[in-house]
Each structure stands twice: as structure tokens, then as C-alpha cells.
Design a protein around this motif. Sequence first.
Motif, short mmCIF file in Angstrom:
data_model
loop_
_atom_site.label_atom_id
_atom_site.label_comp_id
_atom_site.label_asym_id
_atom_site.label_seq_id
_atom_site.Cartn_x
_atom_site.Cartn_y
_atom_site.Cartn_z
N GLU A 75 0.83 -1.20 0.00
CA GLU A 75 0.00 0.00 0.00
C GLU A 75 0.87 1.26 0.00
O GLU A 75 0.57 2.23 -0.69
N ARG A 76 1.93 1.22 0.78
CA ARG A 76 2.85 2.36 0.81
C ARG A 76 3.51 2.56 -0.55
O ARG A 76 3.68 3.69 -1.02
N ALA A 77 3.90 1.44 -1.20
CA ALA A 77 4.52 1.54 -2.52
C ALA A 77 3.56 2.14 -3.53
O ALA A 77 3.95 2.96 -4.37
N GLU A 78 2.28 1.74 -3.47
CA GLU A 78 1.28 2.30 -4.37
C GLU A 78 1.06 3.78 -4.10
O GLU A 78 0.91 4.58 -5.05
N GLU A 79 1.06 4.16 -2.84
CA GLU A 79 0.91 5.57 -2.49
C GLU A 79 2.09 6.38 -3.01
O GLU A 79 1.91 7.49 -3.53
N ILE A 80 3.29 5.82 -2.89
CA ILE A 80 4.48 6.51 -3.40
C ILE A 80 4.41 6.64 -4.92
O ILE A 80 4.76 7.68 -5.48
#
Length: 201
Positions: A75-80
Motif C-alpha cells: 500500500e505504501r509503494a502504491e501511495e508513493i
Amino acid sequence: MARKPAGYPRSGHQHLLQPPDRFQDRHVPLHAIDLVKIKTLARAGVPLARVKQLLTANSNEFAAAIAEIDCMLAERAEEIRRTREQIAELGCGDRLFVSPDVADYLDRLQHLGVSERAVQMERDIWILLQSVAPEQAAEWATDKLDAISDPQFQTIYLDYDAAFDWSPDDPRLVDLADRTRGRPPGPPEQPAGQPRHWTRN
């Protein structure tokens, strides 16, 4: 001052280690093993707040925690990724705030030599139009893209832009008014869903 044993591991992760039993002769090698585990988990991207939990987890708890952490990191990677796309779009100017058709229309105005003042006014109007009436704005944008391809309309628009600095009694305003009766620059005024088309007199 008492000195720490030479073989005691030194690391910024030492706060995650269990305090040694003063009567346990093997606490130094045990802590060294735990420290290796901590560093391995940290390098793998496990948040330090979860490392201590994983050190004491059984196999099932460990697998469940790793799956949860992996989901969180995804999820963090997608947000980034989304953030990077938004940052890249900042370099695209108008395309961050208006539809592709409107952005193309504004580009055409700039290439024609329309003043930055007029382009800014158009941009602000289109941003508002798209926020309150997106379907009608899409129809108008298509209409304006078609009109701006017409040389006669281009001439009228440039004169319309230049007229901003003319005095109210300038005789050129009468001629410009006659030429713009077919369709004045700017979003047309007509019932929603009924786009007007440029008419040549």
C-alpha cells in the motif's frame, strides 16, 4: 568507570534486545544472534515497531505478521507511485487541473499568441466549469477545439484579446462586435446539452 565486555555487540537496535540475565554466561552470543535477526528483518523493510513481536512469534504468527507487513508495504509503494505521478504532472502545467481537451485548447491559444492574461482567464473559467458542470464543459471544450482550428475565428479571438487594452470609444470595437456576433470567444451561452457551432457569415 566499569568497562563493557569487549565482545558485547554495539548497535542502534540494542533497545530491541531483551535485557541479559546477569547470571547467564551465554547472554553475549544470544544477543549477537538476536541482533543479526533484528538487522535482517530491518533490512527486509520490517518496521522496527514490529521486529520485537516477530522475534518471539511462532511460525504461524510469524507468517501472518509477514503477510500483514507485506500488504502494508504494498500500500505504501502504491501511495508513493501515485505521489510520483502527481509530482510528474506538476511539470505538465494545465493538465493537472483541467481535462486533456481543455489543456489542448489552452495550448492552442498560447501557440496563437494569445496573451497570458487571456489564457489565465480561460484557464480559471474552465476549472470552475469542470467542477460544477463537467458534462457541459466537455461538450464546450470539444466545440472550442473545433472553432479554434478556423482561421477566421483565430483572427477574431486575437482581436478580442487585443481589445482588452482599447479605449471604450475605439471605433474598432464596433467592427469587432459585428464579427463576433456569430460566436464570441469564451464558453457559449446556451441551454445545457445544446452546444452551438461556429457559423461563418
